[in-house]
Design a protein around this motif. Sequence first.
Motif, PDB file in Angstrom:
ATOM      1  N   LEU A 182     149.739 -14.935  94.648  1.00 46.04           N
ATOM      2  CA  LEU A 182     149.372 -13.859  95.568  1.00 46.04           C
ATOM      3  C   LEU A 182     148.778 -14.437  96.854  1.00 46.04           C
ATOM      4  O   LEU A 182     149.085 -13.967  97.954  1.00 46.04           O
ATOM      5  CB  LEU A 182     148.364 -12.912  94.914  1.00 46.04           C
ATOM      6  N   GLY A 183     147.925 -15.462  96.711  1.00 47.71           N
ATOM      7  CA  GLY A 183     147.353 -16.107  97.887  1.00 47.71           C
ATOM      8  C   GLY A 183     148.417 -16.748  98.753  1.00 47.71           C
ATOM      9  O   GLY A 183     148.386 -16.646  99.985  1.00 47.71           O
ATOM     10  N   ALA A 184     149.376 -17.407  98.121  1.00 48.63           N
ATOM     11  CA  ALA A 184     150.467 -18.039  98.861  1.00 48.63           C
ATOM     12  C   ALA A 184     151.319 -16.998  99.575  1.00 48.63           C
ATOM     13  O   ALA A 184     151.720 -17.184 100.733  1.00 48.63           O
ATOM     14  CB  ALA A 184     151.330 -18.862  97.908  1.00 48.63           C
ATOM     15  N   THR A 185     151.579 -15.894  98.898  1.00 44.94           N
ATOM     16  CA  THR A 185     152.364 -14.816  99.505  1.00 44.94           C
ATOM     17  C   THR A 185     151.666 -14.263 100.727  1.00 44.94           C
ATOM     18  O   THR A 185     152.295 -14.015 101.766  1.00 44.94           O
ATOM     19  CB  THR A 185     152.595 -13.689  98.484  1.00 44.94           C
ATOM     20  N   GLN A 186     150.362 -14.071 100.641  1.00 46.02           N
ATOM     21  CA  GLN A 186     149.598 -13.566 101.786  1.00 46.02           C
ATOM     22  C   GLN A 186     149.716 -14.514 102.981  1.00 46.02           C
ATOM     23  O   GLN A 186     149.976 -14.078 104.108  1.00 46.02           O
ATOM     24  CB  GLN A 186     148.130 -13.365 101.405  1.00 46.02           C
TER      25      GLN A 186
END
Length: 265
Positions: free
Chosen positions: A243-247
């Motif tokens: 999720l952090g990478a996607t953000q």
Amino acid sequence: MKKELHIFFTCLMFYTRIPCPKNIDHNPDYLNKATRYFPFIGWIVGSISFLAFYIFAQFLSVEIAVILAIIASILTTGAFHEDGFADVCDGFGGGWTKEKILLIMKDSAIGAYGAIGLVLLFLLKFKLLSESISLFQMENPIGLLQVFLLFLSAHALSRLAAISITFTHEYSRDDATSKSKPIAKKHTWKEILGSSIFGLLPLLALSYFQYNFLLAIIPVFITRYFLARYFQKWIDGYTGDCLGATQQVCEVVYYLSFLFIWKFI
């Protein structure tokens, strides 16, 4: 109202380093509901980043002000999402099975893939944001407002793209000890509606000045789709690092889309 405030502060405590009331903790139930406010955290982080940019731009060059604005956003979140991006680079770059990828991502040490990924990420973010800001006339109040909305929409929309993965995919890790596990539970329409409103509103406000800015949604969510598909293929779902990478990736894609729309559409 009291319960909603508790949910909001739970979200604020989990995703930022901003001090919260002492009675707030990582209650799993509240943390699950807090996804509705995740894009609103983007409003807060984006506002702090813009404020840092505006203050330093009064005395220094735009480029230096942009760097300091990026630093301000990192300090606000405690590099929460950047850390996830680095872990994903290391995990998917060095692992070839689900177990190996998850094991690498759980390691607190940063590897070559993560370090290289962060360098390229920050270079892109700096260059794209600097060029985007240069398109506006900041000496004009309207232009300054547009820059502010650019910061807000980038942080809010990218967080909406990230958190939407929890609405459509399953959490990958089997252990319940991970701090991201609570947000992996099923969500109600309140979480979906709340995150969508907070995620889209800044972009809608920016598109008031030029309606085709709305087109930036398309590449952002195409990126989100392929990232989620990639995660599903390799680890059967997602983790908090994903999720952090996607953000982070979607934020960069948003800046890139904004520049492309301004220059060619």
